[in-house]
Design an enzyme around this catalytic site. Structure first.
Site, short mmCIF file in Angstrom:
data_model
loop_
_atom_site.label_atom_id
_atom_site.label_comp_id
_atom_site.label_asym_id
_atom_site.label_seq_id
_atom_site.Cartn_x
_atom_site.Cartn_y
_atom_site.Cartn_z
N GLY A 128 89.22 124.51 42.47
CA GLY A 128 90.54 124.94 41.87
C GLY A 128 91.29 126.19 42.32
N CYS A 132 100.37 90.54 42.27
CA CYS A 132 99.12 90.29 42.23
C CYS A 132 98.62 90.16 40.76
CB CYS A 132 98.17 91.50 42.82
SG CYS A 132 98.10 92.98 42.00
N CYS A 148 96.88 95.89 46.11
CA CYS A 148 97.76 94.67 45.64
C CYS A 148 97.34 93.55 46.89
CB CYS A 148 99.32 95.11 45.77
SG CYS A 148 100.21 93.76 45.00
N CYS A 174 101.51 93.52 37.31
CA CYS A 174 102.26 93.52 38.99
C CYS A 174 102.66 92.15 39.12
CB CYS A 174 101.10 93.82 39.88
SG CYS A 174 101.65 93.57 41.78
N CYS A 207 102.50 96.80 42.34
CA CYS A 207 101.40 97.75 42.68
C CYS A 207 101.93 98.86 43.53
CB CYS A 207 100.22 97.34 43.17
SG CYS A 207 99.31 96.42 42.02
#
Lengths: 237, 258, 297
Positions: free
Chosen positions: C39, C251, C279, C248, C273
């Site tokens: 980080g 899909c 997808c 979606c 998606c």
């Protein structure tokens, strides 16, 4: 009722005061010369002498507002005697909070603070709870005939006499062991003058040591147990 | 009341080149005491305040502070994290210009709440409640809690800055001309507020001002500075009513009755 | 033109993966430091790349310093393999390295991304490289770099919550939906780059190494595998990801991040998606459009 067994509350020894005015080339203005002055609890001493002789100066010295040039200013505070001339600011403030009350000629007001709070403040500083302090303030303001509708207003806009009564109420709110009164009745009518006289006598009877300047001879007569003539300690100019 | 001073300053000196901004200054500050520092511009009073509050390091001298745990520490010997923690919890600093003490682009509420979040407050509802409470205490309309301080008047900004400092209940607050740039009527209101807050919270404070009336109203004790030195110090009313030093007399006589 | 593109590039004097070996070494050293301090933003000497800052130069330099001839690269932009940024970066690496590229998430050894984390969970032999525009999460509130460094060093992160506080005060909830600040390894607050906050939970204890590159700002940082990544929040306003009423439209997935697509100029729109690989694979795997499925019945 000057009882010699009562403790000495104020004890000035060899106190002199002179002002040095640096702006005027360091000219020295002596005011008081070697003052010895003691006040016991239960006494009310009236300072007398011509105006300009140094009565107010003496009062201010006892309050710690002026610094003395020589000498010591003993004040009995919480059962010990403290020399104001040598005390730290913090000690002087503690003495003023609990021991020394002062009613000056003029009320120095903080903008926006309502009359009731101005009067209750000394008690609040002693840690008295707000309701109780305000109750005491109400009683005093009522006795001094300050109209109730004015209590919630700041005293800045009041007349001289009204401000003076607020000032007296504030001075008598806490039961100080020592009270210094500088012309407390100066701009008051007869009825209020009598009230102030009664307040002073009540304070003395509960054992306060009082020093005052009273121009009004009748008032002086009614409250003083003795007088102290400033003429005798006035410095030769 | 604690008899050990909260702040103890000894032999503090700070030079800028050949100019001695502070020369061998020492004093004690106790709990609940308000110390005023007066003097004209260039007298060194602001430099002294910046040294005391650890914003700049002095050349010589010590500033000892009694921490909340009772230990006494030299603030310049504290590690940086310790000093920063002290500054955002136990100390406050009120700048003359509120812009220097506020975040201009976040709301008044967030400005007040920042110190709470900085010490780990993580409950939004409680944080907001305390911010609201403090804005009310400094007499800012709480309906404006979500407005940015730049939309406020100068007096309001100054009050937000005060709330921002007091929200963590500091024991010592430094103030640099807190009523400086304000109109007289606004000043009076702020002075009254400051006077009430210092008394109610038992705050210790060091207040730098060139205004003797402000000093009389707010401070218990006064230090008069000139040329980096303290020329006179004592009880506020004593110094103002019975000034001893030529410079103090000049200062007192130069203003309308304070 | 029978020569493979990268051979052509080598012939023209370009080093493998564009950067010279010394630069790659310097960058890898910075990345090792970044991995060692999860980080923490490590400065590096960002180079001029043959595309402008803001086009992913940070991520490209990180990828260039890591990639070898056996690597398989996938590049996505907003989840899609087909958008300009993804296409041009993929092409750049094909020309400069000759490595195989893929659209299939699980085939890639390095996935360079802008604005998304793939829906399919990554494994411990994959590296995810993020393109970062502004690496400093505190920048919004504190413009001084000297001060933000100090705030990180001393872990003084109250300021971060000031921003979240402002969100709630203004919108009634935390309205930050992307570049949502996270606490990495219980030590450093980090900007996860402008990914939707939907992807934040995927970063937590992820199996693969996550590297972040900011070209213009000259910073890299990292989240090593299995490192905790916690989204900042308030006790009474806990962190929550976006949800949709729809699934979606292509899909039928109900667990992926959806993009809203305007389909005509009469207000028609659909949700699909954002991860194009996810997808299309679901559709290839036999999942059907729920609307079409219903019509078939």
């Amino acid at each position: 009722m000057t009882d010699p067994t009562f403790p000495t509350m104020i004890d000035l020894a060899g106190v002199s005061k002179a002002f040095t005015l640096h702006a005027q080339g360091g000219v020295r203005l002596p005011v008081l010369d070697r003052v010895d002055f003691a006040v016991r609890a239960g006494e009310c001493v009236a300072l007398v002498g011509p105006s300009g002789a140094g009565k107010s100066t003496l009062m201010r010295l006892v309050y710690g507002n002026y610094r003395c040039t020589t000498g010591s200013i003993g004040i009995r505070h919480d059962d010990e005697v403290i020399d104001l001339a040598a005390a730290s600011p913090r000690t002087i403030l503690a003495i003023r909070r609990r021991t020394l009350g002062y009613v000056s000629q003029f009320l120095r007001v903080v903008p926006r603070v309502p009359t009731l709070e101005v009067v209750a403040e000394p008690l609040r500083m002693l840690g008295v709870d707000k309701a109780e302090a305000v109750d005491r303030a109400r009683i005093l303001l009522a006795r001094l005939r300050v109209p109730e509708r004015m209590w919630s207003l700041p005293p800045a806009t009041f007349s001289g006499g009204e401000q003076q009564r607020v000032n007296v109420a504030r001075g008598f709110a806490a039961d100080y062991p020592i009270l210094l009164l500088d012309e407390p009745t100066a701009s008051l009518d007869a009825a209020n003058r009598d009230t102030v006289v009664a307040l002073i006598n009540e304070a003395r009877e509960r054992g306060a040591a009082i020093v005052g300047i009273f121009h009004d001879a009748a008032v002086r007569e009614a409250v003083a147990t003795r007088t102290f003539d400033i003429e005798g300690v006035r410095a030769a100019a | 009341m604690n008899d050990t001073p909260l702040l103890q300053v000894e032999g503090l000196s700070k030079r800028f080149g050949r100019i001695a901004a502070c020369d061998d200054i020492g004093f004690d500050l106790h709990d609940g005491e308000v110390l005023g520092i007066v003097g004209e511009s260039g007298s060194g009073k602001t430099t002294l305040l910046r040294c005391l509050s650890a914003l700049i390091a002095p050349d010589r001298g010590t500033v000892r502070y009694r921490m909340r745990d009772g230990s006494r520490r030299d603030v310049f010997a504290l590690s940086e994290p310790e000093r920063r923690l002290l500054m955002r919890t136990d100390w406050g600093f009120v700048h003359q210009n509120p812009r220097d003490g506020l975040r201009a682009h976040v709301s008044a509420g967030a400005n007040v709440a920042e110190r709470l979040m900085a010490v780990g407050a993580r409950h939004y509802g409680e944080i907001r409640e305390r911010a609201t409470d403090w804005l009310a205490r400094v007499e800012v309309d709480t309906a404006r809690i979500d407005d940015a301080p730049r939309t406020f008047s100068g007096g309001m900004q100054q009050r937000v800055q005060i709330a921002r400092n007091l929200v963590t209940h500091p024991r010592l607050v430094f103030m640099d001309e807190p009523t400086g740039g304000l109109d007289v009527s606004v000043q009076a209101r702020l002075l009254d507020l400051l006077r009430g807050l210092t008394a109610d919270l038992g705050l210790s404070a060091v207040i730098v001002t060139h205004d003797l009336a402000v000093a009389r109203l707010l401070s218990h004790r006064l230090m008069v500075m000139r040329g980096g030195q303290v020329v006179e110090a004592g009880l506020t009313d004593q110094v103002l009513d019975d000034p001893q030093h030529p410079y103090t007399q000049l200062l007192v006589n130069s203003v309308l009755q304070p | 033109m029978t020569m493979p593109l990268h051979t052509e590039a080598r012939a023209a004097g370009y080093n493998f993966a564009f950067l010279d070996e010394q630069t790659k070494r310097a960058l890898r050293r910075a990345l090792l430091k970044a991995v060692a301090i999860p980080g923490y933003q490590v400065p590096f000497a960002s180079r001029e790349m043959p595309m402008p800052f803001g086009w992913g130069t940070g991520g490209i330099q990180v990828t260039a310093s890591l990639i070898g001839p056996d690597d398989v690269l996938k590049v996505i932009d907003q989840g899609s393999d087909d958008t300009t940024n993804a296409v041009s970066i993929r092409k750049f690496f094909r020309r400069m390295t000759g490595v195989r590229t893929t659209e299939r998430t699980e085939e890639a050894t390095i996935v360079q991304t802008r604005h998304r984390v793939p829906e399919r969970a990554l494994s411990d032999d994959q590296i995810l490289v993020y393109q970062v525009p502004i690496p400093e999460p505190l920048r919004y509130l504190e413009p001084r770099e000297t001060e933000t460094r100090k705030l990180h060093a001393l872990s003084e992160y109250g300021l971060m919550h000031v921003k979240l506080y402002e969100d709630i005060a203004r919108h009634g909830h935390i309205a930050t939906t992307y570049a949502y600040p996270v606490m990495v390894g219980d030590r450093y607050v980090m900007d996860p780059s402008p990914i939707p906050k939907f992807d934040n939970p995927k970063m937590h204890r992820m199996r693969s190494l996550q590297l972040f590159g900011a070209g213009r700002e000259q910073r890299v940082y990292a989240v090593p595998p299995f490192t905790s990544v916690r989204s900042l929040d308030f006790e009474d306003h806990p962190f929550a990801v976006q949800t949709w009423d729809q699934t979606c439209a292509l899909c039928g997935a109900g667990d992926s991040f959806l993009d809203e697509i305007v389909t005509d100029d009469r207000g028609g729109r659909m949700f699909v998606c954002s991860d194009s690989d996810y997808c299309s694979r679901r559709r290839g795997d036999g999942e059907t459009d729920p609307a079409r499925g219903a019509a078939a019945e």
